[in-house]
Design a protein around this motif. Sequence first.
Motif, mmCIF file in Angstrom:
data_model
loop_
_atom_site.group_PDB
_atom_site.id
_atom_site.type_symbol
_atom_site.label_atom_id
_atom_site.label_comp_id
_atom_site.label_asym_id
_atom_site.label_seq_id
_atom_site.Cartn_x
_atom_site.Cartn_y
_atom_site.Cartn_z
ATOM 1 N N PHE A 123 0.840 -1.197 0.000
ATOM 2 C CA PHE A 123 0.000 0.000 0.000
ATOM 3 C C PHE A 123 0.875 1.247 0.000
ATOM 4 O O PHE A 123 1.825 1.346 0.773
ATOM 5 N N TYR A 124 0.524 2.225 -0.868
ATOM 6 C CA TYR A 124 1.338 3.438 -0.934
ATOM 7 C C TYR A 124 0.468 4.690 -0.963
ATOM 8 O O TYR A 124 -0.712 4.669 -1.316
ATOM 9 N N VAL A 125 1.113 5.779 -0.567
ATOM 10 C CA VAL A 125 0.546 7.116 -0.751
ATOM 11 C C VAL A 125 1.533 7.879 -1.627
ATOM 12 O O VAL A 125 2.751 7.686 -1.524
ATOM 13 N N GLN A 126 0.990 8.707 -2.500
ATOM 14 C CA GLN A 126 1.835 9.376 -3.489
ATOM 15 C C GLN A 126 1.325 10.783 -3.728
ATOM 16 O O GLN A 126 0.128 11.036 -3.712
ATOM 17 N N GLY A 127 2.244 11.695 -3.946
ATOM 18 C CA GLY A 127 1.878 13.063 -4.293
ATOM 19 C C GLY A 127 2.770 13.552 -5.406
ATOM 20 O O GLY A 127 3.997 13.368 -5.350
ATOM 21 N N GLU A 128 2.167 14.142 -6.438
ATOM 22 C CA GLU A 128 2.938 14.626 -7.586
ATOM 23 C C GLU A 128 2.470 16.020 -7.983
ATOM 24 O O GLU A 128 1.328 16.407 -7.732
ATOM 25 N N ALA A 129 3.354 16.751 -8.653
ATOM 26 C CA ALA A 129 3.019 18.071 -9.180
ATOM 27 C C ALA A 129 3.874 18.315 -10.415
ATOM 28 O O ALA A 129 4.926 17.684 -10.606
ATOM 29 N N GLY A 130 3.403 19.222 -11.270
ATOM 30 C CA GLY A 130 4.156 19.516 -12.481
ATOM 31 C C GLY A 130 3.396 20.447 -13.392
ATOM 32 O O GLY A 130 2.715 21.370 -12.941
ATOM 33 N N ALA A 131 3.479 20.179 -14.695
ATOM 34 C CA ALA A 131 2.844 21.019 -15.709
ATOM 35 C C ALA A 131 1.981 20.160 -16.616
ATOM 36 O O ALA A 131 2.341 19.030 -16.947
ATOM 37 N N ALA A 132 0.814 20.700 -17.012
ATOM 38 C CA ALA A 132 -0.091 20.015 -17.933
ATOM 39 C C ALA A 132 -0.212 20.872 -19.195
ATOM 40 O O ALA A 132 -0.642 22.029 -19.123
ATOM 41 N N PHE A 133 0.167 20.299 -20.335
ATOM 42 C CA PHE A 133 0.198 21.016 -21.597
ATOM 43 C C PHE A 133 -1.100 20.756 -22.379
ATOM 44 O O PHE A 133 -1.438 19.606 -22.653
ATOM 45 N N LEU A 134 -1.797 21.830 -22.743
ATOM 46 C CA LEU A 134 -3.050 21.740 -23.496
ATOM 47 C C LEU A 134 -2.719 21.651 -24.982
ATOM 48 O O LEU A 134 -2.200 22.603 -25.569
ATOM 49 N N LEU A 135 -3.035 20.515 -25.615
ATOM 50 C CA LEU A 135 -2.669 20.297 -27.006
ATOM 51 C C LEU A 135 -3.596 21.006 -27.989
ATOM 52 O O LEU A 135 -3.161 21.406 -29.075
ATOM 53 N N ASN A 136 -4.869 21.128 -27.649
ATOM 54 C CA ASN A 136 -5.833 21.723 -28.578
ATOM 55 C C ASN A 136 -6.354 23.077 -28.073
ATOM 56 O O ASN A 136 -7.554 23.314 -27.998
ATOM 57 N N LYS A 137 -5.431 23.958 -27.763
ATOM 58 C CA LYS A 137 -5.775 25.292 -27.273
ATOM 59 C C LYS A 137 -6.669 26.038 -28.267
ATOM 60 O O LYS A 137 -7.541 26.818 -27.874
#
Length: 201
Positions: A123-137
């Motif tokens: 069993f794990y707990v995880q936290g992530e962050a970063g950037a999300a790129f919108l392809l169809n702006k």
Amino acid sequence: MKNVFKIATLALAFAGISFAAKAQTSTTATTTTNGGIRYSIGVETGIPVGTFNDSRKWNLGGSVQADIPVASQLFVTVNAGFNNHFGETLTGLVGGTSSSVKVPSVQLIPVKAGLKFFPVANFYVQGEAGAAFLLNKSDFFNDKSVAFVYAPQVGVQFPVSASGNFIDAGIRYEATTKYSSVAGADGSKVNFLGLRLAYGF
């Protein structure tokens, strides 16, 4: 009511995977490959929440992830993928005439890094962050093509072979900041409850 059913389905799927993981007794979840880094390739799906739910049905995509060991039961994660959030067909009355419009899908490439910790085996707990790129702006009135993304997650990971291969299943909440700088444009945020099912090696 439709979203309650979808969330219940995701919860039942996760419970089934957790039960299967509990039945595994051969090795612990912290087994690594020979190089120490674990890789996984997974499929992802989810349901929109918040204002994003007003015009989106569900999402489907995939991702690759590397888990890099840094301490006992602790890993640094690097994750990149693709998610397509399918748009609804909205209907209404315009000038007394019924009309419908197809809302464009939102196509994102999220790139995230974070930490993954196993408080107990499997069993794990995880936290992530970063950037999300919108392809169809160009399909929207947004003036940004990149937004900050964060994703807390819980999951189970259990071995499927003596060589260290494993199944990784996690449920997460993922959200971005706005893709529009217009005041009050909360509809340009992407928020969803997602499930990732991956095969690791």
